[in-house]
Design a protein around this motif. Sequence first.
Motif, PDB file in Angstrom:
ATOM      1  N   ARG A  18       0.849  -1.181   0.000  1.00 51.44           N
ATOM      2  CA  ARG A  18       0.000   0.000   0.000  1.00 51.44           C
ATOM      3  C   ARG A  18       0.887   1.234   0.000  1.00 51.44           C
ATOM      4  O   ARG A  18       1.956   1.255   0.553  1.00 51.44           O
ATOM      5  N   SER A  19       0.382   2.249  -0.643  1.00 50.36           N
ATOM      6  CA  SER A  19       1.164   3.464  -0.733  1.00 50.36           C
ATOM      7  C   SER A  19       0.569   4.513   0.189  1.00 50.36           C
ATOM      8  O   SER A  19      -0.573   4.426   0.590  1.00 50.36           O
ATOM      9  N   THR A  39      -1.336   6.858  -7.004  1.00 54.87           N
ATOM     10  CA  THR A  39      -0.975   5.681  -7.789  1.00 54.87           C
ATOM     11  C   THR A  39       0.401   5.218  -7.334  1.00 54.87           C
ATOM     12  O   THR A  39       1.241   6.031  -6.948  1.00 54.87           O
ATOM     13  N   VAL A  40       0.611   3.915  -7.375  1.00 51.08           N
ATOM     14  CA  VAL A  40       1.889   3.381  -6.905  1.00 51.08           C
ATOM     15  C   VAL A  40       2.797   2.950  -8.045  1.00 51.08           C
ATOM     16  O   VAL A  40       4.004   2.893  -7.885  1.00 51.08           O
TER      17      VAL A  40
ATOM     18  N   ILE B 160     -10.621   0.467  -6.205  1.00 54.74           N
ATOM     19  CA  ILE B 160      -9.757  -0.250  -5.256  1.00 54.74           C
ATOM     20  C   ILE B 160     -10.610  -1.104  -4.318  1.00 54.74           C
ATOM     21  O   ILE B 160     -10.306  -2.278  -4.073  1.00 54.74           O
ATOM     22  N   ASP B 192      -2.561  -0.935 -11.118  1.00 59.63           N
ATOM     23  CA  ASP B 192      -2.166  -0.082  -9.997  1.00 59.63           C
ATOM     24  C   ASP B 192      -3.214  -0.143  -8.884  1.00 59.63           C
ATOM     25  O   ASP B 192      -2.889  -0.300  -7.698  1.00 59.63           O
ATOM     26  N   CYS B 193      -4.480  -0.035  -9.271  1.00 59.79           N
ATOM     27  CA  CYS B 193      -5.556  -0.115  -8.272  1.00 59.79           C
ATOM     28  C   CYS B 193      -5.524  -1.472  -7.557  1.00 59.79           C
ATOM     29  O   CYS B 193      -5.741  -1.551  -6.342  1.00 59.79           O
ATOM     30  N   GLN B 196      -2.937  -1.640  -4.951  1.00 63.38           N
ATOM     31  CA  GLN B 196      -3.387  -0.918  -3.762  1.00 63.38           C
ATOM     32  C   GLN B 196      -4.484  -1.674  -3.020  1.00 63.38           C
ATOM     33  O   GLN B 196      -4.719  -1.426  -1.837  1.00 63.38           O
TER      34      GLN B 196
END
Lengths: 214, 387
Positions: A18-19, A39-40, B160, B192-193, B196
């Motif tokens: 997680r960012s 966004t990561v 997410i 990306d989502c 996360q």
Amino acid sequence: MADERETARGFGHRPTGRSKPAVTPPDRAATKRSQTVSTVLVAGAGLAALSLGSLDRTVPGRDVLVYPDVTACAADAIRTADDCLSAYNVARAAYPSSAPHYESLPRCEQHHGSNHCETDGTVDLPDPMRFVPRMAGYLLGRTAADGVTPEPVYDHSSGENGHHGAYCTGSGGRITTGSGAHASSGTLKSGSAQATKFGGFGNSGRGFSSFGGS
Amino acid sequence: MRRIACGERPGWRSIARDAGFAFHTIDGEPYWDESHAYAFTLAEIEDDIEGPSGELHALCLDFAAQAVTDERILASLAIPEPVWDTVRASWRRRDPSLYGRLDFSYGGTGPAKLLEYNADTPTALYETAVFQWLWLEQGLKDGRLPAGSDQFNALHERLIARLAEIAPPGLFAFAADTSGPEDLGTAGYLQDCAVQAGCETILLDLAQIGLRADGAFCGPDERPFAALFKLYPWEWAFQDAFGSAVAAAPTRFLEPPWKMVLSNKGLLAHLWAREPGHPNLLPAFFEGDPACASLGGAYVRKPLLSREGANVEIFSEGARIAGADGPYGADGFIRQGLAALPCFDGRRPLLGAWIVGDAPAGLCIRESDGPITGDGALFVPHLIEPG
């Protein structure tokens, strides 16, 4: 195609994680928009330069664990004793149907080494394909998530006698272990019967975006 | 609903570069345009777009439930018969869906009219969820936009949350035609989502997808995918060599195969037959249905399967007044009553209302200079004016 982007990049696997939010607006109680947006992957590389899975189509070896029995597996403690037992049961159940069958004892021993073969009592005469290698052990994945189906493995003769850490699977896969018959780590190269196919998606249409209407 | 001249942020291109937004300009032509924006009242958003979107999506689910029990419906949508069982099985398994986009004609007066449902492979996701959001936040911080302005855009958070809810344990793959920056961007953004959301992920080109001997789909290292997001229409996937392997695969697909019954212009004719007179629907009929005559001379002819406005033709007083070329149409057409896109300063916005899971989640606007929204349409941000 994205081949140009592939140089020196590995597989596109991403670790979980997680960012921290990039922006956290204050006092956001009852809005109709996201509280935070971050966004990561995208922000670092840019959407055009995301790391894709390798385009190398040669079948890589898979790291697997190989043990002669459940006790050795459990003692190694890479997988739990329960995993070791259930994997063994899967492999043992597959043995009668998946073991390679030979028409003579010498042919079987040629592949699997002397004293490593026996008669399959479930095969009736006059079917000549009655000779099978004994189950020398079994293979399983290093983790459950590896998705490796446990299989019986057989001694694989190489030259004179003994296998020098070489096993095979019923479908012709070859396993090499580093340090002899009881090593826990092996690399499985799929036999031809198990070949994974590639390139079966994407040929009916390329390059579209779905935004339209009138 | 107003079109306002808000002016570009100085240096927005470098902001876009830092944010990873690589396709704000496509083939030298602008795609993202923030010189103007559309401003809505909260009531317009909630009563005219958000509410109807949720209701129409629910009607679509009701329709899907019927479609999987009625072969005549599946046939009317030109879904090939060998695929029917796969579509039905995915519905009966309750395979979850991730997202979709309902496209509306709406100009602030009268009800929004549904033009189509991009239920299988919608794009414009990243620019809606991230870059449009950043535009609003920075405009508020700079004082460029009125204090208290908001945006109908919970897309990022909802995606997410939805991915965390539906992702099966194991590897989650995201595949697209990676030669197209928009397609790659959409798949990459969803990856990306998913990261996360706590998923282990891989991004790859469609051609990198493998099919293992045990029937699971996999990547180049042959590790099986628990789930596979494919930005690739089902009607094409089922024509491909791997199409016949979908039915038996343990891999779960996003969108699931049952979305085929919604991502089809034939849906519009079926919805109208089920809910005639619904304020957010336009009369629509399969071509060849005598009821087409009730449309008079003003209608739009659309292929069952098409994208980016391709092969869409507009008729007025029986004469063809606009049309877009394209490769589609072999599977049949519908005719839909004409709801011309509204005109603001000579520009014609098309509203895209996002659905995540089963709930409305945000809005995007594509603006064109003609009556058919094609692939050259600009992405223009929106805001909700302070109450």
